[in-house]
Design a protein around this motif. Structure first.
Motif, PDB file in Angstrom:
ATOM      1  N   PHE A   1     -20.643 -38.192 -73.476  1.00 35.81           N
ATOM      2  CA  PHE A   1     -21.400 -38.668 -72.319  1.00 35.81           C
ATOM      3  C   PHE A   1     -20.613 -39.690 -71.514  1.00 35.81           C
ATOM      4  N   HIS A   2     -20.042 -40.692 -72.179  1.00 37.50           N
ATOM      5  CA  HIS A   2     -19.290 -41.727 -71.458  1.00 37.50           C
ATOM      6  C   HIS A   2     -18.078 -41.130 -70.742  1.00 37.50           C
ATOM      7  N   HIS A   3     -17.420 -40.177 -71.361  1.00 32.12           N
ATOM      8  CA  HIS A   3     -16.267 -39.538 -70.712  1.00 32.12           C
ATOM      9  C   HIS A   3     -16.702 -38.638 -69.551  1.00 32.12           C
ATOM     10  N   VAL A   4     -17.869 -38.022 -69.660  1.00 34.79           N
ATOM     11  CA  VAL A   4     -18.411 -37.239 -68.539  1.00 34.79           C
ATOM     12  C   VAL A   4     -18.745 -38.170 -67.376  1.00 34.79           C
ATOM     13  N   VAL A   5     -19.317 -39.323 -67.675  1.00 34.52           N
ATOM     14  CA  VAL A   5     -19.595 -40.315 -66.625  1.00 34.52           C
ATOM     15  C   VAL A   5     -18.289 -40.680 -65.914  1.00 34.52           C
ATOM     16  N   TYR A   6     -17.250 -40.976 -66.706  1.00 33.56           N
ATOM     17  CA  TYR A   6     -15.951 -41.329 -66.119  1.00 33.56           C
ATOM     18  C   TYR A   6     -15.417 -40.191 -65.241  1.00 33.56           C
ATOM     19  N   ALA A   7     -15.349 -38.989 -65.789  1.00 35.49           N
ATOM     20  CA  ALA A   7     -14.755 -37.867 -65.051  1.00 35.49           C
ATOM     21  C   ALA A   7     -15.566 -37.520 -63.805  1.00 35.49           C
ATOM     22  N   THR A   8     -16.881 -37.584 -63.913  1.00 36.71           N
ATOM     23  CA  THR A   8     -17.736 -37.270 -62.759  1.00 36.71           C
ATOM     24  C   THR A   8     -17.562 -38.311 -61.659  1.00 36.71           C
ATOM     25  N   ALA A   9     -17.623 -39.575 -62.028  1.00 37.39           N
ATOM     26  CA  ALA A   9     -17.457 -40.634 -61.027  1.00 37.39           C
ATOM     27  C   ALA A   9     -16.060 -40.594 -60.407  1.00 37.39           C
ATOM     28  N   THR A  10     -15.054 -40.345 -61.246  1.00 30.01           N
ATOM     29  CA  THR A  10     -13.683 -40.245 -60.729  1.00 30.01           C
ATOM     30  C   THR A  10     -13.572 -39.071 -59.763  1.00 30.01           C
ATOM     31  N   GLY A  11     -14.140 -37.939 -60.143  1.00 29.93           N
ATOM     32  CA  GLY A  11     -14.082 -36.750 -59.283  1.00 29.93           C
ATOM     33  C   GLY A  11     -14.804 -36.951 -57.962  1.00 29.93           C
ATOM     34  N   ILE A  12     -15.987 -37.541 -58.014  1.00 34.80           N
ATOM     35  CA  ILE A  12     -16.743 -37.800 -56.780  1.00 34.80           C
ATOM     36  C   ILE A  12     -15.962 -38.764 -55.880  1.00 34.80           C
ATOM     37  N   ALA A  13     -15.424 -39.812 -56.468  1.00 35.26           N
ATOM     38  CA  ALA A  13     -14.647 -40.776 -55.674  1.00 35.26           C
ATOM     39  C   ALA A  13     -13.403 -40.120 -55.093  1.00 35.26           C
ATOM     40  N   TYR A  14     -12.734 -39.285 -55.894  1.00 34.27           N
ATOM     41  CA  TYR A  14     -11.527 -38.607 -55.415  1.00 34.27           C
ATOM     42  C   TYR A  14     -11.848 -37.735 -54.204  1.00 34.27           C
TER      43      TYR A  14
END
Length: 153
Positions: free
Chosen positions: A131-144
């Motif tokens: 879950f925490h890694h999905v939060v990271y990857a999702t937020a990173t992807g949206i920001a990117y």
């Protein structure tokens, strides 16, 4: 080509900072809800790799831990930027980025003997870590994608 790659890596670094902030919020809330201490595994791994045996104070070790946390997450954003230079669609790039960072952590931390191997974790611990890694990857992807000129590469 090189300037596009450099721009993508730069956007990735900025996006990684955003992703790290999001993961920090999710893991801090989860730790408070479960009444556990924050994970020190990434800092302990960096200490081993860098040959650091001890710190002059607990405050110095805490500063180092924060530096490792933010540097590691921000740095992994560069990988998302590199993926932005491939023909992968954004959702696939985000998934590949998240899988790479989680998979690397699951291998690296036990290899450095700072966390148990995943086969010794319970299902709840695995789910929380994913879950925490999905939060990271999702937020990173949206920001990117938001940092891209028109939301597309």
């Amino acid at each position: 080509m090189i300037s596009a790659l450099a721009c993508n890596v730069g956007r990735g670094l900025a996006a990684g900072l955003v992703g790290t902030a999001a993961m920090t919020v999710s893991s801090t809330l989860e730790a408070k809800l479960r009444k556990r201490q924050p994970s020190q595994a990434p800092a302990k791994a960096a200490e081993k790799v860098l040959g650091i045996e001890r710190f002059e104070s607990p405050q110095a070790e805490n500063r180092f831990s924060n530096l490792v946390h933010w540097g590691y997450g921000t740095g992994w954003g560069a990988v998302r930027g590199l993926r932005g230079s491939t023909p992968l669609p954004p959702k696939a790039a985000n998934f590949a980025h998240g899988a790479a960072i989680w998979g690397q952590a699951v291998v690296m931390l036990p290899t450095l003997d700072v966390a148990p191997p995943i086969n010794l974790w319970g299902p709840e611990e695995i789910a929380i870590d994913v879950f925490h890694h999905v939060v990271y990857a999702t937020a990173t992807g949206i920001a990117y994608e938001a940092l891209s000129s028109n939301g597309r590469r």
